[in-house]
Write an enzyme that holds these catalytic residues in place. Structure first.
Site, PDB file in Angstrom:
ATOM      1  CE  LYS A   1      -3.919  -1.017   5.142  1.00  0.00           C
ATOM      2  NZ  LYS A   1      -4.207  -1.686   6.427  1.00  0.00           N
TER       3      LYS A   1
ATOM      4  CE  LYS B   1       0.042  -1.491   4.541  1.00  0.00           C
ATOM      5  NZ  LYS B   1       0.069  -2.904   4.957  1.00  0.00           N
TER       6      LYS B   1
END
Length: 429
Positions: A206, A106
Protein backbone atom coordinates in the site's frame (compact mmCIF):
# COMPACT_ATOMS: atom_id res chain seq x y z
CA UNK A 1 -30.85 6.54 -20.44
CA UNK A 2 -29.14 3.90 -22.56
CA UNK A 3 -31.10 0.65 -22.45
CA UNK A 4 -28.35 -1.85 -23.35
CA UNK A 5 -26.73 -2.81 -20.05
CA UNK A 6 -23.05 -2.54 -19.37
CA UNK A 7 -21.86 -6.06 -18.62
CA UNK A 8 -19.60 -6.74 -15.66
CA UNK A 9 -17.48 -9.83 -14.95
CA UNK A 10 -16.60 -10.42 -11.30
CA UNK A 11 -13.40 -12.37 -10.57
CA UNK A 12 -13.50 -13.70 -7.02
CA UNK A 13 -16.43 -14.11 -4.68
CA UNK A 14 -14.99 -14.26 -1.19
CA UNK A 15 -15.66 -11.76 1.58
CA UNK A 16 -15.35 -8.76 -0.74
CA UNK A 17 -16.62 -10.30 -3.96
CA UNK A 18 -19.83 -11.62 -2.41
CA UNK A 19 -20.57 -8.13 -1.05
CA UNK A 20 -19.93 -6.61 -4.48
CA UNK A 21 -22.38 -9.09 -6.02
CA UNK A 22 -24.98 -8.44 -3.33
CA UNK A 23 -24.81 -4.66 -3.66
CA UNK A 24 -24.88 -4.81 -7.46
CA UNK A 25 -28.01 -6.96 -7.47
CA UNK A 26 -29.89 -5.19 -4.67
CA UNK A 27 -29.15 -1.62 -5.80
CA UNK A 28 -29.28 -2.16 -9.57
CA UNK A 29 -31.82 0.64 -10.15
CA UNK A 30 -29.80 3.18 -8.17
CA UNK A 31 -26.57 2.20 -9.93
CA UNK A 32 -28.27 2.55 -13.31
CA UNK A 33 -29.54 6.02 -12.40
CA UNK A 34 -26.11 7.15 -11.25
CA UNK A 35 -24.29 5.73 -14.26
CA UNK A 36 -26.84 6.53 -16.96
CA UNK A 37 -27.26 2.93 -18.11
CA UNK A 38 -28.18 -0.42 -16.55
CA UNK A 39 -25.32 -2.53 -15.19
CA UNK A 40 -25.59 -6.29 -15.47
CA UNK A 41 -23.51 -8.80 -13.54
CA UNK A 42 -22.71 -11.20 -16.38
CA UNK A 43 -20.68 -13.84 -14.53
CA UNK A 44 -18.75 -14.61 -11.36
CA UNK A 45 -15.52 -16.60 -11.53
CA UNK A 46 -14.77 -18.71 -8.45
CA UNK A 47 -12.32 -21.47 -7.58
CA UNK A 48 -14.73 -23.64 -5.59
CA UNK A 49 -18.35 -23.26 -6.73
CA UNK A 50 -19.81 -25.44 -3.95
CA UNK A 51 -19.21 -22.93 -1.19
CA UNK A 52 -22.13 -20.85 0.15
CA UNK A 53 -21.95 -17.28 -1.17
CA UNK A 54 -24.82 -15.17 0.19
CA UNK A 55 -25.82 -12.49 -2.29
CA UNK A 56 -24.19 -14.14 -5.30
CA UNK A 57 -26.65 -15.61 -7.85
CA UNK A 58 -25.69 -19.27 -8.29
CA UNK A 59 -26.48 -19.36 -12.01
CA UNK A 60 -23.72 -16.80 -12.63
CA UNK A 61 -20.93 -18.86 -11.01
CA UNK A 62 -18.20 -20.35 -13.19
CA UNK A 63 -14.77 -21.84 -12.60
CA UNK A 64 -13.50 -20.69 -16.01
CA UNK A 65 -12.29 -17.15 -15.32
CA UNK A 66 -10.40 -16.94 -18.61
CA UNK A 67 -13.48 -17.77 -20.66
CA UNK A 68 -15.56 -15.24 -18.71
CA UNK A 69 -13.05 -12.44 -19.29
CA UNK A 70 -12.67 -13.38 -22.95
CA UNK A 71 -16.38 -13.47 -23.84
CA UNK A 72 -16.16 -10.35 -25.97
CA UNK A 73 -19.23 -8.59 -24.54
CA UNK A 74 -17.73 -7.69 -21.15
CA UNK A 75 -17.42 -3.96 -20.51
CA UNK A 76 -15.85 -4.02 -17.04
CA UNK A 77 -13.93 -6.66 -15.11
CA UNK A 78 -13.85 -6.46 -11.30
CA UNK A 79 -10.85 -8.35 -9.90
CA UNK A 80 -10.94 -9.21 -6.19
CA UNK A 81 -9.03 -12.50 -6.37
CA UNK A 82 -5.71 -11.14 -5.08
CA UNK A 83 -2.19 -12.43 -5.66
CA UNK A 84 -0.04 -12.03 -8.74
CA UNK A 85 -1.23 -14.87 -10.97
CA UNK A 86 -3.66 -15.64 -12.50
CA UNK A 87 -4.90 -12.10 -11.67
CA UNK A 88 -2.30 -10.33 -13.81
CA UNK A 89 -2.94 -12.47 -16.89
CA UNK A 90 -6.70 -12.08 -16.52
CA UNK A 91 -6.43 -8.29 -16.22
CA UNK A 92 -4.21 -8.08 -19.31
CA UNK A 93 -6.69 -10.28 -21.19
CA UNK A 94 -9.51 -7.96 -20.13
CA UNK A 95 -7.60 -4.98 -21.53
CA UNK A 96 -7.00 -6.79 -24.81
CA UNK A 97 -10.76 -7.35 -25.09
CA UNK A 98 -11.51 -3.67 -24.51
CA UNK A 99 -12.76 -4.03 -20.93
CA UNK A 100 -11.89 -1.60 -18.17
CA UNK A 101 -10.73 -3.08 -14.85
CA UNK A 102 -11.53 -2.33 -11.23
CA UNK A 103 -9.15 -4.08 -8.84
CA UNK A 104 -8.48 -4.36 -5.11
CA UNK A 105 -5.16 -6.16 -5.64
CA UNK A 106 -2.49 -4.15 -3.81
CA UNK A 107 0.21 -6.82 -4.14
CA UNK A 108 -0.11 -6.92 -7.93
CA UNK A 109 -0.36 -3.14 -8.31
CA UNK A 110 2.66 -2.57 -6.07
CA UNK A 111 4.70 -5.01 -8.14
CA UNK A 112 3.48 -4.50 -11.71
CA UNK A 113 1.37 -1.34 -11.60
CA UNK A 114 3.41 0.47 -14.25
CA UNK A 115 3.03 -2.42 -16.70
CA UNK A 116 -0.71 -2.66 -16.09
CA UNK A 117 -1.20 1.09 -16.50
CA UNK A 118 0.73 1.00 -19.78
CA UNK A 119 -1.41 -1.89 -21.04
CA UNK A 120 -4.62 -0.07 -20.06
CA UNK A 121 -3.47 3.11 -21.81
CA UNK A 122 -2.54 1.17 -24.96
CA UNK A 123 -6.00 -0.40 -25.01
CA UNK A 124 -7.79 2.88 -24.30
CA UNK A 125 -9.47 1.58 -21.13
CA UNK A 126 -9.43 2.35 -17.41
CA UNK A 127 -7.59 0.76 -14.48
CA UNK A 128 -9.07 1.88 -11.14
CA UNK A 129 -8.11 0.51 -7.71
CA UNK A 130 -9.41 2.66 -4.88
CA UNK A 131 -10.13 -0.48 -2.85
CA UNK A 132 -6.46 -1.55 -2.92
CA UNK A 133 -5.52 0.88 -0.14
CA UNK A 134 -7.43 1.60 3.08
CA UNK A 135 -10.70 -0.15 2.24
CA UNK A 136 -13.66 2.22 2.18
CA UNK A 137 -11.62 5.38 2.78
CA UNK A 138 -11.62 7.66 -0.29
CA UNK A 139 -7.88 8.20 -0.56
CA UNK A 140 -6.37 7.39 -3.96
CA UNK A 141 -8.82 9.51 -5.92
CA UNK A 142 -8.25 12.60 -3.72
CA UNK A 143 -4.48 12.11 -4.11
CA UNK A 144 -4.72 11.59 -7.86
CA UNK A 145 -7.41 14.16 -8.67
CA UNK A 146 -8.27 16.58 -5.83
CA UNK A 147 -4.59 17.27 -5.08
CA UNK A 148 -3.44 17.09 -8.70
CA UNK A 149 -2.62 20.81 -8.69
CA UNK A 150 -0.79 20.68 -5.36
CA UNK A 151 2.57 19.31 -4.24
CA UNK A 152 2.32 16.45 -1.74
CA UNK A 153 5.38 16.19 0.47
CA UNK A 154 4.44 13.49 2.95
CA UNK A 155 1.94 10.69 3.44
CA UNK A 156 1.88 9.10 6.89
CA UNK A 157 -0.66 6.48 7.80
CA UNK A 158 -2.03 3.39 9.46
CA UNK A 159 -3.02 1.22 6.51
CA UNK A 160 -3.35 -2.25 8.04
CA UNK A 161 -6.25 -2.95 10.36
CA UNK A 162 -4.92 -6.26 11.72
CA UNK A 163 -1.72 -4.77 13.08
CA UNK A 164 -3.49 -1.71 14.43
CA UNK A 165 -5.91 -3.96 16.31
CA UNK A 166 -3.04 -5.98 17.79
CA UNK A 167 -1.02 -2.93 18.87
CA UNK A 168 -4.13 -1.24 20.24
CA UNK A 169 -4.94 -4.29 22.38
CA UNK A 170 -1.35 -4.45 23.63
CA UNK A 171 -1.62 -0.81 24.66
CA UNK A 172 -5.11 -0.88 26.19
CA UNK A 173 -4.94 -4.23 28.00
CA UNK A 174 -1.23 -4.82 28.62
CA UNK A 175 -1.36 -8.04 26.60
CA UNK A 176 1.72 -9.43 24.90
CA UNK A 177 1.98 -9.76 21.12
CA UNK A 178 0.95 -13.44 21.03
CA UNK A 179 -2.13 -12.87 23.18
CA UNK A 180 -3.25 -9.89 21.09
CA UNK A 181 -2.72 -11.82 17.85
CA UNK A 182 -4.79 -14.71 19.24
CA UNK A 183 -7.65 -12.32 19.99
CA UNK A 184 -7.39 -10.73 16.54
CA UNK A 185 -7.58 -14.19 14.94
CA UNK A 186 -10.59 -15.21 17.05
CA UNK A 187 -12.46 -12.05 16.04
CA UNK A 188 -11.65 -12.49 12.35
CA UNK A 189 -9.31 -9.50 12.10
CA UNK A 190 -6.28 -11.74 11.41
CA UNK A 191 -6.00 -14.48 8.80
CA UNK A 192 -5.08 -18.05 9.73
CA UNK A 193 -1.67 -17.17 8.31
CA UNK A 194 -1.16 -13.54 9.38
CA UNK A 195 2.33 -13.17 7.88
CA UNK A 196 1.40 -10.62 5.20
CA UNK A 197 -0.10 -8.36 7.85
CA UNK A 198 2.16 -8.74 10.88
CA UNK A 199 5.41 -8.73 8.88
CA UNK A 200 4.37 -5.56 7.05
CA UNK A 201 4.07 -6.93 3.50
CA UNK A 202 0.47 -5.72 3.12
CA UNK A 203 1.30 -2.23 4.38
CA UNK A 204 4.44 -2.07 2.21
CA UNK A 205 2.42 -2.78 -0.94
CA UNK A 206 0.00 0.00 0.00
CA UNK A 207 2.89 2.37 0.75
CA UNK A 208 4.30 1.75 -2.73
CA UNK A 209 0.95 2.64 -4.32
CA UNK A 210 0.55 5.76 -2.17
CA UNK A 211 4.09 6.99 -2.87
CA UNK A 212 3.72 6.45 -6.60
CA UNK A 213 0.53 8.50 -6.79
CA UNK A 214 1.58 11.19 -4.31
CA UNK A 215 4.98 11.86 -5.86
CA UNK A 216 4.24 11.11 -9.53
CA UNK A 217 7.03 8.58 -9.71
CA UNK A 218 7.40 4.83 -10.11
CA UNK A 219 7.60 3.12 -6.71
CA UNK A 220 7.33 -0.65 -6.26
CA UNK A 221 7.08 -2.81 -3.16
CA UNK A 222 10.79 -3.59 -3.58
CA UNK A 223 11.55 0.11 -2.97
CA UNK A 224 9.78 0.10 0.40
CA UNK A 225 11.74 -0.54 3.61
CA UNK A 226 9.73 -2.97 5.72
CA UNK A 227 9.61 -4.09 9.34
CA UNK A 228 6.69 -5.89 10.98
CA UNK A 229 5.36 -5.89 14.52
CA UNK A 230 6.37 -9.38 15.66
CA UNK A 231 9.25 -8.04 17.75
CA UNK A 232 7.18 -5.39 19.53
CA UNK A 233 6.97 -6.26 23.23
CA UNK A 234 4.80 -5.25 26.15
CA UNK A 235 7.90 -3.45 27.48
CA UNK A 236 8.04 -1.34 24.28
CA UNK A 237 4.39 -0.43 24.70
CA UNK A 238 4.93 0.49 28.37
CA UNK A 239 8.01 2.56 27.54
CA UNK A 240 6.06 4.44 24.87
CA UNK A 241 3.35 5.19 27.41
CA UNK A 242 5.94 6.62 29.80
CA UNK A 243 6.98 9.00 27.00
CA UNK A 244 3.38 10.04 26.34
CA UNK A 245 3.37 8.00 23.12
CA UNK A 246 1.68 5.01 21.55
CA UNK A 247 3.11 2.41 19.16
CA UNK A 248 1.64 2.14 15.65
CA UNK A 249 2.70 0.34 12.47
CA UNK A 250 3.16 3.27 10.10
CA UNK A 251 3.48 3.58 6.35
CA UNK A 252 5.58 6.70 5.71
CA UNK A 253 6.14 8.14 2.24
CA UNK A 254 8.23 11.30 2.00
CA UNK A 255 9.63 13.63 -0.61
CA UNK A 256 13.18 14.74 0.21
CA UNK A 257 13.59 18.37 1.28
CA UNK A 258 15.51 19.12 -1.93
CA UNK A 259 12.80 17.40 -3.98
CA UNK A 260 15.35 15.12 -5.65
CA UNK A 261 14.28 11.77 -4.18
CA UNK A 262 11.57 9.96 -2.24
CA UNK A 263 11.45 7.40 0.53
CA UNK A 264 8.82 4.83 1.41
CA UNK A 265 8.99 2.79 4.59
CA UNK A 266 6.83 0.64 6.85
CA UNK A 267 7.78 -0.04 10.47
CA UNK A 268 6.52 0.24 14.05
CA UNK A 269 7.04 3.67 15.56
CA UNK A 270 6.21 5.61 18.69
CA UNK A 271 4.01 8.66 18.04
CA UNK A 272 2.90 11.22 20.65
CA UNK A 273 -0.63 10.97 21.99
CA UNK A 274 -1.24 14.46 20.64
CA UNK A 275 -0.84 13.25 17.04
CA UNK A 276 -4.15 12.58 15.22
CA UNK A 277 -3.03 9.03 14.31
CA UNK A 278 -2.55 8.12 17.98
CA UNK A 279 -6.32 8.00 18.53
CA UNK A 280 -6.96 5.51 15.71
CA UNK A 281 -8.19 2.42 17.53
CA UNK A 282 -9.16 -1.17 16.83
CA UNK A 283 -8.95 -2.22 13.15
CA UNK A 284 -9.49 1.26 11.73
CA UNK A 285 -7.17 2.94 9.21
CA UNK A 286 -6.16 6.58 8.89
CA UNK A 287 -3.84 8.43 6.54
CA UNK A 288 -2.34 11.86 7.12
CA UNK A 289 -1.40 13.81 3.97
CA UNK A 290 0.79 16.92 4.00
CA UNK A 291 0.61 19.12 0.90
CA UNK A 292 2.12 22.55 0.26
CA UNK A 293 -1.09 24.45 -0.52
CA UNK A 294 -3.76 22.28 1.11
CA UNK A 295 -1.79 21.80 4.32
CA UNK A 296 -2.57 18.79 6.49
CA UNK A 297 -5.43 16.47 5.60
CA UNK A 298 -6.56 13.32 7.39
CA UNK A 299 -8.56 10.45 5.93
CA UNK A 300 -10.12 8.02 8.42
CA UNK A 301 -12.41 5.00 8.33
CA UNK A 302 -12.70 1.21 8.14
CA UNK A 303 -9.71 -0.10 6.21
CA UNK A 304 -10.92 -3.62 5.48
CA UNK A 305 -13.95 -5.89 5.55
CA UNK A 306 -16.39 -7.05 2.92
CA UNK A 307 -18.90 -4.20 2.84
CA UNK A 308 -16.41 -1.30 3.30
CA UNK A 309 -14.08 -2.60 0.60
CA UNK A 310 -17.02 -3.35 -1.69
CA UNK A 311 -18.08 0.29 -1.28
CA UNK A 312 -14.75 1.41 -2.79
CA UNK A 313 -15.06 -1.16 -5.59
CA UNK A 314 -18.55 0.03 -6.49
CA UNK A 315 -17.41 3.65 -6.48
CA UNK A 316 -14.78 2.75 -9.06
CA UNK A 317 -17.35 0.74 -11.03
CA UNK A 318 -19.61 3.77 -11.34
CA UNK A 319 -16.67 5.92 -12.48
CA UNK A 320 -15.42 3.53 -15.18
CA UNK A 321 -18.94 2.85 -16.43
CA UNK A 322 -19.55 6.59 -16.81
CA UNK A 323 -16.29 6.84 -18.73
CA UNK A 324 -17.41 3.98 -20.99
CA UNK A 325 -20.63 5.77 -21.81
CA UNK A 326 -18.78 8.99 -22.57
CA UNK A 327 -16.15 7.28 -24.69
CA UNK A 328 -13.45 8.54 -22.36
CA UNK A 329 -10.97 7.30 -19.79
CA UNK A 330 -10.07 8.67 -16.39
CA UNK A 331 -6.65 9.77 -15.13
CA UNK A 332 -3.97 7.20 -15.86
CA UNK A 333 -0.53 6.67 -14.40
CA UNK A 334 1.31 9.93 -13.65
CA UNK A 335 5.00 9.10 -13.28
CA UNK A 336 6.58 12.06 -15.02
CA UNK A 337 8.82 12.91 -12.03
CA UNK A 338 10.82 9.66 -12.05
CA UNK A 339 12.39 10.44 -8.67
CA UNK A 340 14.79 7.82 -7.29
CA UNK A 341 13.93 5.98 -4.07
CA UNK A 342 16.42 6.87 -1.36
CA UNK A 343 17.91 4.04 0.74
CA UNK A 344 16.70 3.58 4.31
CA UNK A 345 20.13 4.28 5.78
CA UNK A 346 19.79 7.91 4.62
CA UNK A 347 16.41 8.44 6.33
CA UNK A 348 16.49 10.87 9.24
CA UNK A 349 14.30 10.37 12.31
CA UNK A 350 14.42 10.00 16.11
CA UNK A 351 15.04 6.73 17.93
CA UNK A 352 14.10 4.99 21.16
CA UNK A 353 16.87 2.56 22.19
CA UNK A 354 16.48 0.22 25.17
CA UNK A 355 19.65 -1.33 26.61
CA UNK A 356 20.33 -3.92 29.32
CA UNK A 357 23.58 -2.82 30.97
CA UNK A 358 25.70 -3.43 34.06
CA UNK A 359 24.51 -1.33 37.00
CA UNK A 360 27.83 0.29 37.88
CA UNK A 361 29.50 3.66 37.74
CA UNK A 362 30.70 4.93 34.38
CA UNK A 363 28.40 2.85 32.18
CA UNK A 364 26.14 5.76 31.26
CA UNK A 365 29.13 7.89 30.29
CA UNK A 366 30.51 5.03 28.20
CA UNK A 367 27.19 4.60 26.39
CA UNK A 368 26.84 8.34 25.82
CA UNK A 369 30.31 8.53 24.29
CA UNK A 370 29.36 5.90 21.70
CA UNK A 371 26.34 7.96 20.64
CA UNK A 372 28.51 11.09 20.43
CA UNK A 373 31.19 9.26 18.45
CA UNK A 374 28.67 8.55 15.68
CA UNK A 375 27.06 11.98 15.72
CA UNK A 376 23.80 10.84 17.31
CA UNK A 377 22.65 13.43 19.84
CA UNK A 378 20.84 12.20 22.95
CA UNK A 379 17.59 13.88 23.95
CA UNK A 380 16.64 11.99 27.14
CA UNK A 381 17.94 9.07 29.22
CA UNK A 382 16.06 6.92 31.74
CA UNK A 383 17.82 4.37 33.95
CA UNK A 384 16.40 1.80 36.33
CA UNK A 385 18.63 -0.54 38.34
CA UNK A 386 17.82 -4.10 39.36
CA UNK A 387 20.16 -6.67 41.03
CA UNK A 388 23.39 -5.64 39.35
CA UNK A 389 21.75 -4.99 35.99
CA UNK A 390 20.10 -1.83 34.71
CA UNK A 391 17.64 -0.94 32.01
CA UNK A 392 18.82 2.12 30.14
CA UNK A 393 16.43 3.87 27.74
CA UNK A 394 17.89 6.46 25.38
CA UNK A 395 15.78 8.71 23.16
CA UNK A 396 17.76 10.52 20.49
CA UNK A 397 17.40 13.67 18.48
CA UNK A 398 17.07 13.27 14.72
CA UNK A 399 19.80 11.22 13.07
CA UNK A 400 20.27 9.08 9.98
CA UNK A 401 19.44 5.39 10.10
CA UNK A 402 23.05 4.65 9.11
CA UNK A 403 24.41 6.61 12.10
CA UNK A 404 22.02 4.86 14.47
CA UNK A 405 22.95 1.42 13.08
CA UNK A 406 26.66 2.14 13.53
CA UNK A 407 25.97 3.30 17.08
CA UNK A 408 24.06 0.13 17.93
CA UNK A 409 26.80 -2.07 16.48
CA UNK A 410 29.37 -0.34 18.70
CA UNK A 411 27.08 -0.58 21.75
CA UNK A 412 26.70 -4.32 21.27
CA UNK A 413 30.47 -4.65 21.39
CA UNK A 414 30.74 -3.00 24.82
CA UNK A 415 31.37 -5.34 27.76
CA UNK A 416 29.03 -3.26 29.90
CA UNK A 417 26.10 -3.69 27.49
CA UNK A 418 24.46 -7.07 27.96
CA UNK A 419 21.83 -6.61 25.27
CA UNK A 420 20.30 -4.03 22.96
CA UNK A 421 16.79 -5.04 23.92
CA UNK A 422 14.81 -2.81 21.57
CA UNK A 423 15.18 -0.16 18.87
CA UNK A 424 12.14 1.78 17.72
CA UNK A 425 11.76 4.93 15.69
CA UNK A 426 9.93 7.96 17.06
CA UNK A 427 7.74 9.83 14.56
CA UNK A 428 5.15 12.56 14.45
CA UNK A 429 6.99 15.27 16.32
Amino acid sequence: MRTRPLKVALLGCGVVGSEVARIMTTTADDLAARIGAPVELAGIAVRRPGRPRPGAPEHLLTTDAEALVGRGDIDVVIEVVGGIEPSKSLILKAFEGGASVVSANKALLAKDGAELHAAAAAAGVDLYYEAAVAGAIPLLRPLRESLAGDKVNRVLGIVNGTTNFILDKMDSTGAGYSEALEEATALGYAEADPTADVEGFDAAAKAAILAGIAFHTKVTAADVYREGITEVTAADIASARQMGCVVKLLAICERAADGASVTARVHPAMIPLSHPLASVREAYNAVFVEAEAAGRLMFYGPGAGGAPTASAVLGDLVAVCRNKLNGATGPGDSVYAQLPAKAMDQVVTRYHVSLDVDDRAGVLAQVASVFAEHGVSIDTVRQQGRDGDAALVVVTHRATDAALSATVDKLRALDSVRDVASIMRVEGE
